[in-house]
Design an enzyme around this catalytic site. Sequence first.
Site, mmCIF file in Angstrom:
data_model
loop_
_atom_site.group_PDB
_atom_site.id
_atom_site.type_symbol
_atom_site.label_atom_id
_atom_site.label_comp_id
_atom_site.label_asym_id
_atom_site.label_seq_id
_atom_site.Cartn_x
_atom_site.Cartn_y
_atom_site.Cartn_z
ATOM 1 N N GLU A 49 42.315 36.732 46.833
ATOM 2 C CA GLU A 49 43.186 37.650 46.102
ATOM 3 C C GLU A 49 42.970 37.439 44.606
ATOM 4 O O GLU A 49 43.785 37.854 43.793
ATOM 5 C CB GLU A 49 44.649 37.478 46.500
ATOM 6 C CG GLU A 49 45.166 36.059 46.431
ATOM 7 C CD GLU A 49 46.626 35.951 46.782
ATOM 8 O OE1 GLU A 49 47.440 36.679 46.186
ATOM 9 O OE2 GLU A 49 46.965 35.132 47.663
ATOM 10 N N CYS A 101 47.783 35.526 50.626
ATOM 11 C CA CYS A 101 47.300 34.242 51.152
ATOM 12 C C CYS A 101 46.912 34.314 52.624
ATOM 13 O O CYS A 101 46.493 33.307 53.211
ATOM 14 C CB CYS A 101 48.371 33.172 50.961
ATOM 15 S SG CYS A 101 48.895 33.002 49.246
ATOM 16 N N HIS A 158 50.948 27.321 56.091
ATOM 17 C CA HIS A 158 50.504 27.752 54.763
ATOM 18 C C HIS A 158 51.341 27.006 53.724
ATOM 19 O O HIS A 158 52.562 26.953 53.818
ATOM 20 C CB HIS A 158 50.691 29.271 54.617
ATOM 21 C CG HIS A 158 50.550 29.728 53.196
ATOM 22 N ND1 HIS A 158 49.442 29.455 52.443
ATOM 23 C CD2 HIS A 158 51.400 30.402 52.375
ATOM 24 C CE1 HIS A 158 49.602 29.954 51.227
ATOM 25 N NE2 HIS A 158 50.779 30.536 51.164
HETATM 26 N N1 COA Z 1 64.595 15.897 41.374
HETATM 27 C C1 COA Z 1 64.297 16.198 42.668
HETATM 28 N N2 COA Z 1 64.333 17.481 43.155
HETATM 29 C C2 COA Z 1 64.697 18.454 42.296
HETATM 30 C C3 COA Z 1 65.009 18.191 40.957
HETATM 31 C C4 COA Z 1 64.947 16.842 40.495
HETATM 32 N N3 COA Z 1 65.215 16.517 39.236
HETATM 33 N N4 COA Z 1 65.317 19.358 40.358
HETATM 34 C C5 COA Z 1 65.205 20.338 41.294
HETATM 35 N N5 COA Z 1 64.830 19.782 42.471
HETATM 36 C C6 COA Z 1 64.563 20.464 43.739
HETATM 37 C C7 COA Z 1 65.562 21.539 44.076
HETATM 38 O O1 COA Z 1 66.705 21.008 44.688
HETATM 39 C C8 COA Z 1 64.744 22.404 45.018
HETATM 40 O O2 COA Z 1 64.701 21.796 46.298
HETATM 41 P P1 COA Z 1 64.967 22.695 47.618
HETATM 42 O O3 COA Z 1 64.031 23.864 47.550
HETATM 43 O O4 COA Z 1 64.708 21.764 48.738
HETATM 44 O O5 COA Z 1 66.397 23.145 47.508
HETATM 45 C C9 COA Z 1 63.331 22.304 44.456
HETATM 46 O O6 COA Z 1 63.339 21.153 43.614
HETATM 47 C C10 COA Z 1 62.939 23.509 43.628
HETATM 48 O O7 COA Z 1 63.933 23.740 42.692
HETATM 49 P P2 COA Z 1 64.356 25.220 42.265
HETATM 50 O O8 COA Z 1 65.411 25.140 41.253
HETATM 51 O O9 COA Z 1 64.601 26.048 43.498
HETATM 52 O O10 COA Z 1 62.958 25.668 41.626
HETATM 53 P P3 COA Z 1 62.604 26.965 40.835
HETATM 54 O O11 COA Z 1 63.742 27.883 40.687
HETATM 55 O O12 COA Z 1 61.947 26.495 39.603
HETATM 56 O O13 COA Z 1 61.528 27.729 41.787
HETATM 57 C C11 COA Z 1 59.780 28.204 43.347
HETATM 58 C C12 COA Z 1 60.751 27.129 42.819
HETATM 59 C C13 COA Z 1 58.983 27.605 44.490
HETATM 60 C C14 COA Z 1 60.555 29.405 43.845
HETATM 61 C C15 COA Z 1 58.818 28.594 42.190
HETATM 62 O O14 COA Z 1 57.998 27.498 41.858
HETATM 63 C C16 COA Z 1 57.922 29.774 42.526
HETATM 64 O O15 COA Z 1 58.310 30.926 42.316
HETATM 65 N N6 COA Z 1 56.655 29.506 43.025
HETATM 66 C C17 COA Z 1 55.701 30.552 43.313
HETATM 67 C C18 COA Z 1 56.028 31.328 44.602
HETATM 68 C C19 COA Z 1 55.815 30.556 45.857
HETATM 69 O O16 COA Z 1 55.068 29.592 45.890
HETATM 70 N N7 COA Z 1 56.470 31.007 46.952
HETATM 71 C C20 COA Z 1 56.387 30.349 48.236
HETATM 72 C C21 COA Z 1 56.285 31.261 49.419
HETATM 73 S S1 COA Z 1 54.750 32.102 49.500
#
Ligand code: COA
Length: 403
Positions: A83, A115, A237
Amino acid sequence: MTLINAVGIDDIAIYSPGHYYDLADLAAAHGIDPAKYTKGIGQERMAVPSPDEDIVTMAANAVAPLLSDGVRDAVSTVIFATESGIDQSKSAGLFVHGVLGLRPNCRVVEFKQACYGATAGIQFACDLVRQRPAEKVLIIASDIARYERGSEGECTQGAGAVAMVVSANPRLIEIHPQSGLFSLDVMDFWRPNHRSAALVDGKLSIDVYLRSLTEAWADFRRKGGLPLDAVDKLCFHQPFTKMAKKAFGALAEAAGPEAAHLGEASYADSQVYGRLIGNTYSASLYIGLCSLLDNCAENLGGRTIGLFSYGSGSVGEFFTATVRPSYRRYLRADAHRTMLDARQRLDDATYAAWFYEVPKQVEDRALPQEAAGRFRLAAVEEQRRVYEEAIPEAQLVPLQAVA
Ligand code: COA
């Protein structure tokens, strides 16, 4: 008529760039607790392509070790899943075909569905080989996962490629014919043609991923697929390794007692490479599979793996495979570890320049050598990409672990 005992993956190799950006540095740059990335997201490093690397050079570096004379002569079809396409018209596979001198009497095509593309490639390849067992199909998945600088997705970036040979009587894993499917038209992740970085609704993508997993698994069971109590290992994945944990939780809840024997140990070995490489979109599930085969201390011969492929937008597929008894003789685990151990850490400025400025360059140019791999992009001349073998095969540490 030839009797086919099994169809599946006969050989597998991965490639990831020789440079990485440490997520501790990303956390420092953004003033975030690094534990969010290492524990919350489950990632340590992201692989970063140098300016003279792209999906074609990563793919060529992954494919080259697989090309014994027997494979070259038998490849009837090359499927390139990506992609991160470099051309709106010409298949990236044809550049690889040229760089590696594959035989002219084969078809070459590019597959795209976020993906998920490589899984479509694997399924189509298995059916081609079931029809014509003497033929082999080369599946390549190669991607650069890029989000906006400073966005939530930045910590889940990465780059890498996987190459697989699908054949009759495979040496590594037999893929079972049943599979469960779930498709949905949804905007959880997309990249319009004019953009180099993807747009994503991260939380929605996680929700749709998990729904797709349970729906695809239910479809798999309705179609007579194996119950989970016949499955020993799982491979999901992995856009980031924490996603595998979320996936396992959702599947275990949906499957109930069928999953009682499965725990974190069933998928932990599939996460080793992904933690160090980052997301590789279409390659991610199969780099996870390679990680499981390379890193699992138990002998997996005869054991069954459940695999879940997800591509945003969205398509999900659940299927199973059985590991062949002598698989260990044909792995390239040492070469993969050597490659990952030899990588160089980038500073913040170089990471930002390579990851975010290079994709904006569209003019003709010559590229200085930075890539660590055997093949690289040497120049863009009259808008034609010119690839070269930068390191002759004879000077490489042998990648072949094949007996
Ligand atoms: N110590 C330990 N863990 C921590 C932390 C810290 N200081 N701060 C946050 N976390 C944890 C949160 O509790 C959360 O855990 P959980 O998902 O088990 O609840 C995790 O870290 C992620 O935190 P969050 O606030 O949800 O992250 P974010 O809003 O920055 O976004 C994604 C995370 C994955 C949504 C973002 O990276 C993203 O958009 N990625 C691209 C899309 C993707 O990969 N999608 C997946 C499906 S294809």
